[in-house]
Structures are given as structure tokens and as C-alpha cells.
Design an enzyme around this catalytic site. Structure first.
Site, PDB file in Angstrom:
ATOM      1  N   ARG A 149       0.827  -1.225   0.000  1.00 49.51           N
ATOM      2  CA  ARG A 149       0.000   0.000   0.000  1.00 49.51           C
ATOM      3  C   ARG A 149       0.857   1.270   0.000  1.00 49.51           C
ATOM      4  O   ARG A 149       0.511   2.267   0.622  1.00 49.51           O
ATOM      5  CB  ARG A 149      -0.932   0.042   1.220  1.00 49.51           C
ATOM      6  CG  ARG A 149      -2.019  -0.961   1.196  1.00 49.51           C
ATOM      7  CD  ARG A 149      -2.999  -0.741   0.043  1.00 49.51           C
ATOM      8  NE  ARG A 149      -4.162  -1.581   0.215  1.00 49.51           N
ATOM      9  CZ  ARG A 149      -4.189  -2.881  -0.069  1.00 49.51           C
ATOM     10  NH1 ARG A 149      -3.126  -3.466  -0.578  1.00 49.51           N
ATOM     11  NH2 ARG A 149      -5.274  -3.589   0.114  1.00 49.51           N
ATOM     12  N   SER A 223     -10.717   0.103   3.937  1.00 53.48           N
ATOM     13  CA  SER A 223      -9.894  -0.140   5.133  1.00 53.48           C
ATOM     14  C   SER A 223      -9.277   1.169   5.602  1.00 53.48           C
ATOM     15  O   SER A 223      -8.633   1.858   4.818  1.00 53.48           O
ATOM     16  CB  SER A 223      -8.740  -1.096   4.813  1.00 53.48           C
ATOM     17  OG  SER A 223      -9.178  -2.282   4.220  1.00 53.48           O
ATOM     18  N   GLU A 333      -4.321   3.739   6.576  1.00 58.41           N
ATOM     19  CA  GLU A 333      -4.183   3.353   5.177  1.00 58.41           C
ATOM     20  C   GLU A 333      -4.723   4.490   4.303  1.00 58.41           C
ATOM     21  O   GLU A 333      -4.342   4.651   3.157  1.00 58.41           O
ATOM     22  CB  GLU A 333      -4.966   2.061   4.933  1.00 58.41           C
ATOM     23  CG  GLU A 333      -4.532   1.287   3.707  1.00 58.41           C
ATOM     24  CD  GLU A 333      -5.410   1.548   2.507  1.00 58.41           C
ATOM     25  OE1 GLU A 333      -4.874   1.574   1.396  1.00 58.41           O
ATOM     26  OE2 GLU A 333      -6.631   1.734   2.677  1.00 58.41           O
TER      27      GLU A 333
END
Ligand code: EPU
Length: 337
Positions: A149, A223, A333
Site C-alpha cells: 500500500r 480499510s 491506510e
């Protein structure tokens, strides 16, 4: 001033001092230095906690073209403002493999590269050949420094490079992530015995629809935290307490870079933050106008009219709770402004 509520999937109100929608590259050069600007794709991974006192550029650059095709592979250049899911569906309709596991992820093609999106064993960094930027210089895959990520566009090049297009290499022969359906039990149950890119994309779509909210009806950014890395020893201790705590091998997830802290991947595992939060009672929990989705504790939703600050406070409480219970620091995130 422009209200950014229609331009972020949390549907949070925040005002941009200046705002433009960019539909052609030639207008980009008129904008001058972009250092203090914010580039928005779909706004699917961002939380505004305050107004933005500078220029917001909504990326509407469109276009796809096949650059090169062989019997085995195809190179495609896609404009950064293209909708990610539409690109995935176009690829699978052509029977090209490499992005089928990434179906239904909200966002744009540019955003996909910035956040190195991933799901069910595939990550976009694996199939990106090149990222083209406004200064004309493209970045090779290596130069993008993709990891879990993460990419150079979230770090050194944050607000310094405008991604104009992304070049992908897709495969004409099935190129499914090696063991994704052994680790993700649920994906296997939706697949026929001989999966194709289409049937994989359909399976992913079914699972995501069943497990995750649709931001159009329940505003969300997916998320809110990354899944944390912990030592194997820590994992084993946690697994005694937490039933069915999965782990993912870390060596496949990160690509150590110069300057990274020394990281012995053999001793680390990645564990699902959603499982930890669920164990602590966060699934379906609501405080005021903010909640976690009732089927996934890592997914925060705006129940209607929540401010960015209210969502932020909620996220902080989730983080504190995991820190207290398990001594794990969850890292956001989503991008918090
Ligand atoms: N789980 C629970 N309770 C919950 C949520 C999850 O027990 O409330 C358990 C699940 O049963 C499963 C494990 O936790 O055993 C993992 O859950 P899931 O398969 O949903 O995956 P995840 O690790 O929570 C990651 C990505 C998702 C991606 C999925 C599928 C991150 C931060 N998230 O979620 O990506 O779609 O894997 O590959 O890496 C996103 O980044 O926004 C995102 C949605």
C-alpha cells in the site's frame, strides 16, 4: 470556494479555496507549480478533517490505448483519471490477465498506482511497467518503489509529480496470483474448476459486494488502517487469544528498499487488523454518526452527516484500543488531510 463533499467517498464536507476539473493535459501546464495543490481522483482513500486552503485538482484525464501486443502479453497505456473498475472490466472482457483480483476497488488508475492497491493476492505494482508524469519523465516500475500500500508517490514525490498515465503489462495466458485461492478460502468457493480472468473478477465482485459497503449508499473509504507486521513470536502469542487469527507471509508483500529500517522478513508476518478490531468489539460499533461496517471492523462508514473530525476521532479510538490490548500501532491506510 468549492464543497468537496461530492468529491470524496466519505462524503465529508470540506471546502477547497480553489478547485478545477482537469480534462486535458494541455491545461496542466497553465497551473504552474503544484507543490501546495491536492490532486484528487475519485477521493476514495482520503479523509478531510479540515478545509483545504489551496488548489484542488480533480483528475478527469481519460483514454486507453494498446501500445504493443505479442502472443503472450499486451502493453496498455491508461490515463490516470480513468475509473479503475471500468479498466479492470475492459481488461477481463479482452481476456487479459493481471488485474482480475482487483475488481470493484473504488478509485482511479492514477490512485491505484499511488496506493499500490491490492486484493486477494494481486497488487497493482506487479503489473505496472511505467508511470508517466507531467514533467515528461516516466518512472520505471523500480523507480516507483512499490511496497505494501505504498509507493514513491506517497513519499518523496507527494504533491511533486502529477501522474498523467500508467502503462500496464497484462498477460494473455492466465497469470493468476500463485496461491491466492488457497489463502483466501472464500474466493475458491466462488470459482469454477478452471478459472478465467472473467470468472475471477466475478468471484471477487461477489465477495466484495457481500463483505464491503458500496460507498454510493454508505459513504466509506474502505480499510482505514494497513494490516500490521508483527514478529512471528508476537503472532503466536496473539493466536492463542484470538480464534482464527490468520497471517500472511511478509516476504511476498514488501520489497525492501535502500534506507528502509532493517527488516528481517523471515521473522515477521502480516496480520489482519480487521480481526483484531473485531475481537475488541469494533465490528458494527457506532458512535454518533460514525460506525464500522457490520460485516467488517476495518471499514469505517459515515452514517450520514458526520464531519471529517468526527470520523478522525472515531479512527483514533480504534487505534488506541488496539494499542492498549495488543501493543500494536496501526498505521492509517487512508490519507488524512
Ligand atoms: N476479519 C474478522 N472480522 C472483521 C474483518 C475481518 O474476523 O470484522 C477476518 C476475516 O475473517 C479474515 C481476515 O480478518 O480472516 C482478513 O479479512 P479480509 O479477507 O476481509 O481482508 P483484510 O486483510 O481485512 C485486505 C485489504 C483489503 C482487500 C482484502 C482482500 C488491507 C488494509 N486491506 O483486507 O483492501 O480488499 O485484503 O484481499 O490490506 C483496502 O485497502 O481499502 C481494502 C479494502
Amino acid at each position: 470556494v468549492t464543497n468537496l463533499a461530492p468529491y470524496n467517498t466519505f462524503k465529508v464536507e470540506a471546502f477547497a479555496r480553489d478547485f478545477i476539473e482537469l480534462s486535458d493535459l494541455s491545461s496542466l501546464s497553465n497551473l504552474g507549480n503544484l507543490e501546495n495543490s491536492l490532486i484528487l481522483g475519485l477521493g476514495a482513500n482520503i479523509l478531510f478533517t479540515k478545509n483545504f486552503e489551496s488548489l484542488v485538482i480533480k483528475n478527469n484525464l481519460k483514454g486507453k490505448k494498446v501500445l504493443k501486443e505479442t502472443d503472450e502479453e499486451v502493453l496498455i497505456e491508461v490515463a490516470s483519471g480513468e475509473n479503475w473498475h471500468e479498466f479492470v472490466m475492459w481488461s477481463v472482457e479482452n481476456s487479459w490477465s493481471g488485474v482480475e483480483n482487483l475488481a470493484l476497488i473504488p478509485g482511479t488508475v492514477g490512485g491505484a498506482a499511488v496506493g499500490n492497491i491490492g486484493a486477494y493476492g494481486q497488487t497493482v505494482g506487479e503489473i505496472i511497467e511505467k508511470v508517466k508524469t507531467d514533467n515528461g519523465l516516466g518512472l520505471t516500475n523500480q523507480e516507483c518503489q512499490f511496497s505494501y500500500r505504498d509507493s514513491i508517490f506517497k513519499r518523496q514525490l507527494k504533491n511533486k509529480a502529477f501522474i498523467t498515465s500508467v502503462v500496464f503489462k497484462l498477460y494473455k495466458t492466465a497469470h493468476f496470483a500463485a496461491d491466492y485461492y488457497s489463502r483466501y478460502e472464500s474466493l475458491r468457493t466462488y470459482l469454477p474448476s478452471h478459472p478465467t480472468p472473467q470468472t475471477v473478477a466475478e468471484a471477487v465482485t461477489k465477495i466484495r459486494t457481500a463483505k464491503l459497503p458500496d460507498w454510493k449508499t454508505l459513504p466509506t473509504a474502505g480499510s482505514v488502517f494497513k494490516n500490521p507486521f508483527v514478529t512471528k513470536k508476537h503472532y503466536e502469542a496473539l493466536a492463542k487469544e484470538i480464534k482464527d487469527l490468520q497471517m500472511y507471509p511478509v516476504d511476498k508483500m514488501i520489497y525492501p528498499r535502500p534506507g528502509d529500517p532493517v527488516f528481517n522478513t523471515a521473522e515477521m508476518v502480516k496480520i489482519p487488523a480487521g480481526r483484531l478490531l473485531d475481537e475488541l468489539g469494533w465490528r458494527g460499533k457506532r458512535i454518533g454518526r460514525v460506525a464500522t461496517y457490520d460485516k467488517h471492523a476495518l471499514v469505517v462508514v459515515n452514517c450520514g452527516g458526520a464531519s471529517g473530525q468526527e470520523i478522525f476521532d472515531f479512527v483514533q479510538q480504534m487505534r488506541l484500543s488496539v494499542k492498549k490490548a495488543y501493543a500494536i500501532n496501526l498505521e492509517p491506510e487512508i490519507e488524512i488531510i
